[in-house]
Write a protein that holds these residues in place. Structure first.
Motif, PDB file in Angstrom:
ATOM      1  N   ALA A   9       0.823  -1.207   0.000  1.00 40.51           N
ATOM      2  CA  ALA A   9       0.000   0.000   0.000  1.00 40.51           C
ATOM      3  C   ALA A   9       0.859   1.261   0.000  1.00 40.51           C
ATOM      4  O   ALA A   9       0.500   2.268  -0.615  1.00 40.51           O
ATOM      5  CB  ALA A   9      -0.928   0.002   1.215  1.00 40.51           C
ATOM      6  N   GLN A  91       4.761  -0.823   8.308  1.00 41.38           N
ATOM      7  CA  GLN A  91       3.454  -0.854   8.947  1.00 41.38           C
ATOM      8  C   GLN A  91       3.522  -1.631  10.246  1.00 41.38           C
ATOM      9  O   GLN A  91       4.461  -2.382  10.491  1.00 41.38           O
ATOM     10  CB  GLN A  91       2.427  -1.491   8.016  1.00 41.38           C
ATOM     11  N   PRO A 122      -3.385   2.673   9.070  1.00 40.60           N
ATOM     12  CA  PRO A 122      -4.755   3.134   8.853  1.00 40.60           C
ATOM     13  C   PRO A 122      -5.773   2.042   9.175  1.00 40.60           C
ATOM     14  O   PRO A 122      -5.532   0.855   8.930  1.00 40.60           O
ATOM     15  CB  PRO A 122      -4.775   3.472   7.364  1.00 40.60           C
ATOM     16  N   ASP A 127      -8.517   7.389   7.497  1.00 43.35           N
ATOM     17  CA  ASP A 127      -7.118   7.102   7.833  1.00 43.35           C
ATOM     18  C   ASP A 127      -6.298   6.821   6.579  1.00 43.35           C
ATOM     19  O   ASP A 127      -5.155   7.275   6.449  1.00 43.35           O
ATOM     20  CB  ASP A 127      -7.024   5.887   8.758  1.00 43.35           C
ATOM     21  N   VAL A 128      -6.876   6.045   5.666  1.00 44.96           N
ATOM     22  CA  VAL A 128      -6.154   5.685   4.440  1.00 44.96           C
ATOM     23  C   VAL A 128      -5.798   6.941   3.655  1.00 44.96           C
ATOM     24  O   VAL A 128      -4.654   7.115   3.211  1.00 44.96           O
ATOM     25  CB  VAL A 128      -7.005   4.734   3.568  1.00 44.96           C
ATOM     26  N   CYS A 131      -3.128   9.034   5.231  1.00 42.88           N
ATOM     27  CA  CYS A 131      -1.776   8.502   5.025  1.00 42.88           C
ATOM     28  C   CYS A 131      -1.114   9.129   3.806  1.00 42.88           C
ATOM     29  O   CYS A 131       0.111   9.290   3.767  1.00 42.88           O
ATOM     30  CB  CYS A 131      -1.809   6.977   4.874  1.00 42.88           C
ATOM     31  N   HIS A 185     -11.799  -3.264   8.979  1.00 38.31           N
ATOM     32  CA  HIS A 185     -11.107  -1.997   8.744  1.00 38.31           C
ATOM     33  C   HIS A 185     -11.946  -1.098   7.828  1.00 38.31           C
ATOM     34  O   HIS A 185     -13.059  -0.746   8.168  1.00 38.31           O
ATOM     35  CB  HIS A 185      -9.706  -2.253   8.187  1.00 38.31           C
ATOM     36  N   TRP A 186     -11.445  -0.727   6.679  1.00 40.58           N
ATOM     37  CA  TRP A 186     -12.091   0.237   5.789  1.00 40.58           C
ATOM     38  C   TRP A 186     -13.146  -0.390   4.881  1.00 40.58           C
ATOM     39  O   TRP A 186     -13.943   0.330   4.286  1.00 40.58           O
ATOM     40  CB  TRP A 186     -11.041   0.939   4.933  1.00 40.58           C
ATOM     41  N   ARG A 270      -5.508  -3.670   0.545  1.00 38.43           N
ATOM     42  CA  ARG A 270      -4.393  -2.754   0.777  1.00 38.43           C
ATOM     43  C   ARG A 270      -4.897  -1.334   1.053  1.00 38.43           C
ATOM     44  O   ARG A 270      -5.668  -0.792   0.258  1.00 38.43           O
ATOM     45  CB  ARG A 270      -3.467  -2.725  -0.442  1.00 38.43           C
ATOM     46  N   PRO A 271      -4.458  -0.717   2.133  1.00 33.87           N
ATOM     47  CA  PRO A 271      -4.930   0.624   2.462  1.00 33.87           C
ATOM     48  C   PRO A 271      -4.191   1.714   1.702  1.00 33.87           C
ATOM     49  O   PRO A 271      -3.434   2.511   2.260  1.00 33.87           O
ATOM     50  CB  PRO A 271      -4.665   0.723   3.962  1.00 33.87           C
ATOM     51  N   GLY A 272      -4.410   1.727   0.399  1.00 37.20           N
ATOM     52  CA  GLY A 272      -3.811   2.743  -0.453  1.00 37.20           C
ATOM     53  C   GLY A 272      -4.881   3.488  -1.227  1.00 37.20           C
ATOM     54  O   GLY A 272      -6.091   3.251  -1.047  1.00 37.20           O
ATOM     55  N   VAL A 275      -8.368   2.117  -2.816  1.00 39.31           N
ATOM     56  CA  VAL A 275      -9.609   1.753  -2.119  1.00 39.31           C
ATOM     57  C   VAL A 275     -10.776   2.602  -2.633  1.00 39.31           C
ATOM     58  O   VAL A 275     -11.935   2.174  -2.552  1.00 39.31           O
ATOM     59  CB  VAL A 275      -9.479   1.897  -0.587  1.00 39.31           C
TER      60      VAL A 275
END
Length: 306
Positions: A9, A91, A122, A127-128, A131, A185-186, A270-272, A275
């Motif tokens: 991410a 992370q 995140p 949060d994502v 970042c 999570h997200w 992946r929190p990038g 998303v």
């Protein structure tokens, strides 16, 4: 600036900020954008061949249901030191999904000139996107990052407008097949943004395995299958773990043909920045809406459909 990314991410974020050319090291799973990262040296390796194992075997190998065992990654500390990075992105969110922050910290302490280490953790959509700004600030492109975050927030707003006022189907998102694991999570926020009602996981939640009985009792209108780290082709080879479960055919989602295989690594795991594309894909899946680019079969595939 010399950047090593130890999180896929984070590599996505660096590329999104236009700094892919500054990457001097990456993980073996950093694969986007392909042309930009293909020649970047790899400083991690898999501890075992995950491609040769099934979901249950992988889960057992990394510590079972506790999801707190050893990482799938091993860090080549000598290769990392030789690259002499100015910044290392890592992370501390999941000990299984990437090199742990503790491992990176130990490696950095052994280096003559210690780089800046930034740990990204995140848990929600906000949060994502935050970042992006955190990384951008560290890398000297804060204005670019803030502008990009504003663009992505605008796209999420576009998703909400596209599905506003429509009935909200009840959705179960499966992040692992054996044991069954709900996506947390997200992902619940992605579902809500796209006009659905997420079941069995709350926004920001670090989830635990769920029983098949819980899925049956939830009676989802839609089932999303997006295993962590599995591209759609791999997911399709293991779908029998779901479809063979007792009462599978009785689920409302199965009866109406609303079981979808999605590209988890690209848009959900992946929190990038991608998303946001995941939310656009879900608007198409849940409502047939098209708030962004047309959704391709590689992004979302209806089980049993085209």
């Amino acid at each position: 600036m010399r950047i090593v990314s130890l999180l896929p991410a984070a590599t996505d974020i660096v590329a999104d900020l236009g700094l892919a050319a500054d990457l001097v090291g990456r993980t073996h799973e950093c694969d986007w954008p392909p042309a930009a990262v293909a020649s970047v040296p790899v400083v991690t390796r898999a501890e075992f061949d995950a491609d040769a194992l099934g979901s249950r075997e992988i889960s057992a190998a990394v510590g079972g249901a506790a999801h707190g065992g050893s990482s799938l990654y091993a860090l080549d500390t000598e290769a990392l030191a030789a690259l002499a990075p100015d910044v290392v992105l890592t992370q501390d969110l999941c000990r299984v999904c990437a090199v742990s922050y503790e491992s990176v910290s130990r490696a950095v302490r052994l280096m003559d000139a210690g780089p800046r280490v930034l740990s990204l953790e995140p848990k929600t959509l906000d949060d994502v996107l935050d970042c992006l700004v955190t990384v951008g600030d560290l890398l000297g492109v804060r204005e670019t990052a803030e502008r990009r975050r504003t663009e992505l927030l605008g796209r999420l707003a576009g998703v909400r407008r596209a599905v506003a006022g429509r009935p909200r189907p009840r959705v179960v998102a499966v992040e692992w097949l054996d044991p069954l694991w709900p996506a947390g999570h997200w992902v619940p926020e992605q579902i809500t943004c796209a006009g659905g009602e997420p079941l069995l996981a709350a926004p920001g939640e670090h989830t635990k395995p769920m029983t098949w009985g819980a899925v049956r009792a939830a009676r989802p209108d839609v089932v999303l299958v997006l295993p962590c780290g599995f591209p759609p082709e791999r997911t399709l080879t293991e779908l029998g773990l779901l479809t063979a479960l007792p009462g599978w055919e009785e689920l409302p989602a199965v009866r109406t043909g609303e079981v979808w295989v999605l590209d988890g690594p690209a848009y959900f795991n992946r929190p990038g920045p991608r998303v946001v594309r995941g939310a656009e894909v879900l608007a198409h899946v849940l409502h047939g809406a098209q708030p962004g680019d047309p959704v391709t079969g590689a992004e979302a595939r209806r089980l049993g459909g085209a």
